[in-house]
Design a protein around this motif. Structure first.
Motif, PDB file in Angstrom:
ATOM      1  N   SER A   1       0.820  -1.209   0.000  1.00  0.00           N
ATOM      2  CA  SER A   1       0.000   0.000   0.000  1.00  0.00           C
ATOM      3  C   SER A   1       0.853   1.258   0.000  1.00  0.00           C
ATOM      4  O   SER A   1       0.634   2.177  -0.797  1.00  0.00           O
ATOM      5  CB  SER A   1      -0.922  -0.010   1.224  1.00  0.00           C
TER       6      SER A   1
ATOM      7  N   HIS B   1       1.621   4.172  -3.178  1.00  0.00           N
ATOM      8  CA  HIS B   1       1.458   5.618  -3.022  1.00  0.00           C
ATOM      9  C   HIS B   1       2.699   6.378  -3.495  1.00  0.00           C
ATOM     10  O   HIS B   1       2.601   7.528  -3.931  1.00  0.00           O
ATOM     11  CB  HIS B   1       1.202   5.974  -1.549  1.00  0.00           C
TER      12      HIS B   1
ATOM     13  N   SER C   1      -6.148   2.891  -7.666  1.00  0.00           N
ATOM     14  CA  SER C   1      -7.056   3.404  -6.635  1.00  0.00           C
ATOM     15  C   SER C   1      -7.986   2.309  -6.120  1.00  0.00           C
ATOM     16  O   SER C   1      -8.293   2.228  -4.925  1.00  0.00           O
ATOM     17  CB  SER C   1      -7.885   4.565  -7.191  1.00  0.00           C
ATOM     18  N   ILE C   2      -8.447   1.429  -7.023  1.00  0.00           N
ATOM     19  CA  ILE C   2      -9.316   0.327  -6.614  1.00  0.00           C
ATOM     20  C   ILE C   2      -8.546  -0.660  -5.743  1.00  0.00           C
ATOM     21  O   ILE C   2      -9.060  -1.159  -4.730  1.00  0.00           O
ATOM     22  CB  ILE C   2      -9.906  -0.381  -7.849  1.00  0.00           C
TER      23      ILE C   2
ATOM     24  N   GLU D   1      -8.035   0.852  -2.335  1.00  0.00           N
ATOM     25  CA  GLU D   1      -9.290   0.846  -1.592  1.00  0.00           C
ATOM     26  C   GLU D   1      -9.603  -0.551  -1.066  1.00  0.00           C
ATOM     27  O   GLU D   1     -10.052  -0.718   0.081  1.00  0.00           O
ATOM     28  CB  GLU D   1     -10.422   1.340  -2.494  1.00  0.00           C
ATOM     29  N   LYS D   2      -9.332  -1.567  -1.894  1.00  0.00           N
ATOM     30  CA  LYS D   2      -9.608  -2.931  -1.471  1.00  0.00           C
ATOM     31  C   LYS D   2      -8.681  -3.352  -0.329  1.00  0.00           C
ATOM     32  O   LYS D   2      -9.108  -4.002   0.636  1.00  0.00           O
ATOM     33  CB  LYS D   2      -9.456  -3.885  -2.659  1.00  0.00           C
TER      34      LYS D   2
ATOM     35  N   ASP E   1      -7.380  -1.375   1.855  1.00  0.00           N
ATOM     36  CA  ASP E   1      -7.855  -0.657   3.043  1.00  0.00           C
ATOM     37  C   ASP E   1      -9.108  -1.305   3.627  1.00  0.00           C
ATOM     38  O   ASP E   1      -9.339  -1.261   4.837  1.00  0.00           O
ATOM     39  CB  ASP E   1      -8.142   0.807   2.703  1.00  0.00           C
ATOM     40  N   GLN E   2      -9.931  -1.895   2.766  1.00  0.00           N
ATOM     41  CA  GLN E   2     -11.150  -2.546   3.247  1.00  0.00           C
ATOM     42  C   GLN E   2     -10.851  -3.861   3.963  1.00  0.00           C
ATOM     43  O   GLN E   2     -11.497  -4.195   4.958  1.00  0.00           O
ATOM     44  CB  GLN E   2     -12.100  -2.802   2.071  1.00  0.00           C
TER      45      GLN E   2
END
Length: 514
Positions: A115, A119, A241-242, A245-246, A248-249
């Motif tokens: 992650s 970034h 971005s997807i 997000e995944k 992070d979920q």
């Protein structure tokens, strides 16, 4: 006594014969033909079993040659047993790395590295950044295997998310890891190489810098050029971005997830053995992960909520058979569904076959029958350098272990270097460039097998892009022919036994670069 045979009728022990050139070449030719056949028939899938079978068959050929020359079966068995003893530390390191990858995926350590990397890193400078990061880490802890099995795994995962070539990314990881391994005073192979030629360790590192730093500089430039010219064609499997997000979920992405990495670095710097450091970092990841990622842990064991027993079960399963992710994004699932001690068993099979073959050739006199003529024909300094390189790299291929590729050339050519007035640091640098850095380029070598298994990238795929590992020996050979940075013997070049340097024949360090 009635029925006893007279002394002259007793069976006589067979007389041992020195091997001929044909005897020494027969097992090598058999190995080349068997491995080439397996690659031709199975392609890159040959590493999933066929090459291992080829190596075992090659061991039988070497044993047959030894028996023909009068060696009893007991000596053949003893050579095989010495091979098993020589890889004991490597076995435990491999199993510990498998456990670590499993728990670091489960606990969120690798997802956090991925992650953060997504970034920061970009395709155009991903390759040189990867090489530099791995070089700094490996130099700090003195271990190429630990670097590849931790940071390297994360960086290759980031590369897959960015859509860059996994082969080039793995080549950058290997290049950086071996730069640090060569130049770190904490590296056991660096210390051992200096001891073998009775040279001061810091002088050995200084001598190595004259080939290592230019080779790495050229490698970084090549990685940068490749990145700049191929960044436009990088196709991420899914929008970044997807993916972020995944992640992070599914996981709680926090710097606290990096505590197992911090522990590993601390233990490595304090010279705790590699296998213990890796295993403790794996266990600690299970403890910290149970606190930070309870939902992941409970889901992994199929429970509604996490209990202490469930946390132990999840950690134990991840260490034994790896972690399995189900995020709904195929590339993330492929990245995180890895690890476990059982994932290293195929690699161990490969290493056992290769090292046993090398031990049979070494202890039964077949290797020396080939190296002695090389030394006799090495009349010039350049010829001597070629002989050392050929011996070390050849041993990496036929013996399957970089320790053999370091020890035998150092012992074989040490007297010749002294006779010609060449400082021992010349030989130590050449042995490191020829033996240490070329070991991960051979698929069945213990180093090549480990790199491929840990990174999930075939050795043959990253080989053309391990620029540092290719350039270092070439620069050493160039220096040998031109005389550039070739030191002559002086009083301060030698480290005597009274100075406290241990006898290399009595040195048996754990392979910390592993």
């Amino acid at each position: 006594m009635k029925g006893s045979q007279p002394a002259e009728a007793q069976p006589k022990a067979r007389q041992k014969r020195d091997p001929s050139i044909a005897d020494s070449l027969t097992p090598l030719i058999a190995m080349v033909l068997l491995i080439a056949s397996s690659l031709l028939i199975f392609g890159l899938d040959a590493l999933d079993g066929p090459i291992q079978v080829a190596l075992v068959a090659s061991c039988l050929v070497a044993a047959a040659v030894a028996l023909k020359n009068g060696h009893p079966w007991g000596e053949v068995q003893a050579a095989g047993q010495s091979a098993m003893a020589s890889i004991t530390s490597a076995v435990f390191i491999l199993l510990s790395v498998g456990a670590l990858i499993g728990t670091w995926n489960l606990s969120g350590t690798i997802p956090t590295l991925v992650s953060y990397g997504l970034h920061v890193l970009r395709p155009e400078w991903f390759y040189p950044a990867t090489a530099l990061i791995c070089g700094i880490i490996a130099m700090s802890i003195g271990s190429s295997w630990t670097t590849v099995g931790t940071i390297g795994v994360g960086l290759v995962g980031i590369g897959s998310m960015l859509g860059v070539s996994p082969g080039i990314a793995a080549g950058a990881v290997v290049s950086g890891a071996y730069l640090g391994d060569k130049l770190s005073p904490l590296s056991e192979t660096t210390i051992l190489t200096a001891q073998l030629v009775k040279a001061d360790v810091m002088r050995h590192i200084k001598a190595q810098a004259w080939t290592s730093i230019p080779a790495f500089g050229i490698a970084v430039v090549l990685f940068l050029v490749i990145g700049l010219f191929t960044s436009g064609s990088a196709q991420p499997p899914a929008p970044t971005s997807i993916e972020l997000e995944k992640l992070d979920q599914v996981f709680l992405i926090t710097p606290w997830n990096l505590l197992p990495l911090v522990l590993l670095v601390v233990l490595s710097v304090r010279k705790v053995s590699a296998s213990i450091s890796l295993f403790l970092a794996a266990v600690f990841a299970g403890i910290s992960g149970a606190i930070l990622q309870p939902r992941v842990f409970s889901g992994f064991v199929g429970a509604d909520h996490l209990t202490p027993l469930g946390a132990i079960r999840a950690t134990w399963l991840a260490m034994s058979s790896g972690f399995s992710a189900h995020t709904g994004i195929a590339d993330i699932d492929r990245l995180l569904s890895r690890g476990g001690m059982d994932s290293m068993l195929l690699t161990l099979w490969l290493i056992i076959g290769a090292v046993t073959f090398g031990a049979l050739l070494d202890e039964l006199g077949l290797i020396r029958r080939l190296t002695d003529p090389l030394l006799a024909r090495a009349k010039s300094r350049g010829g001597l350098y070629v002989a050392v390189f050929g011996s070390a790299f050849g041993l990496n291929i036929v013996a399957g272990d970089q320790y053999i590729a370091l020890v035998l050339p150092a012992r074989t050519y040490r007297a010749e270097f002294a006779k010609r007035g060449l400082a021992p640091t010349n030989l130590s640098r050449l042995c490191a460039d020829s033996g240490t850095v070329t070991s991960p380029l051979v698929p069945w070598n213990s180093c090549g097998a480990f790199m491929s298994s840990a990174l999930g990238v075939s050795t043959l795929l990253y080989l053309p892009f391990a620029f540092f590992n290719i350039l270092s020996p070439l620069l050493s050979l160039l220096y040998g022919f031109t005389g550039f940075k070739i030191e002559r013997t002086s009083e301060t070049d030698l480290v005597t036994e009274s100075d406290g340097a241990p006898d290399p024949s009595e040195t048996s360090p754990e392979d910390d670069h592993h």
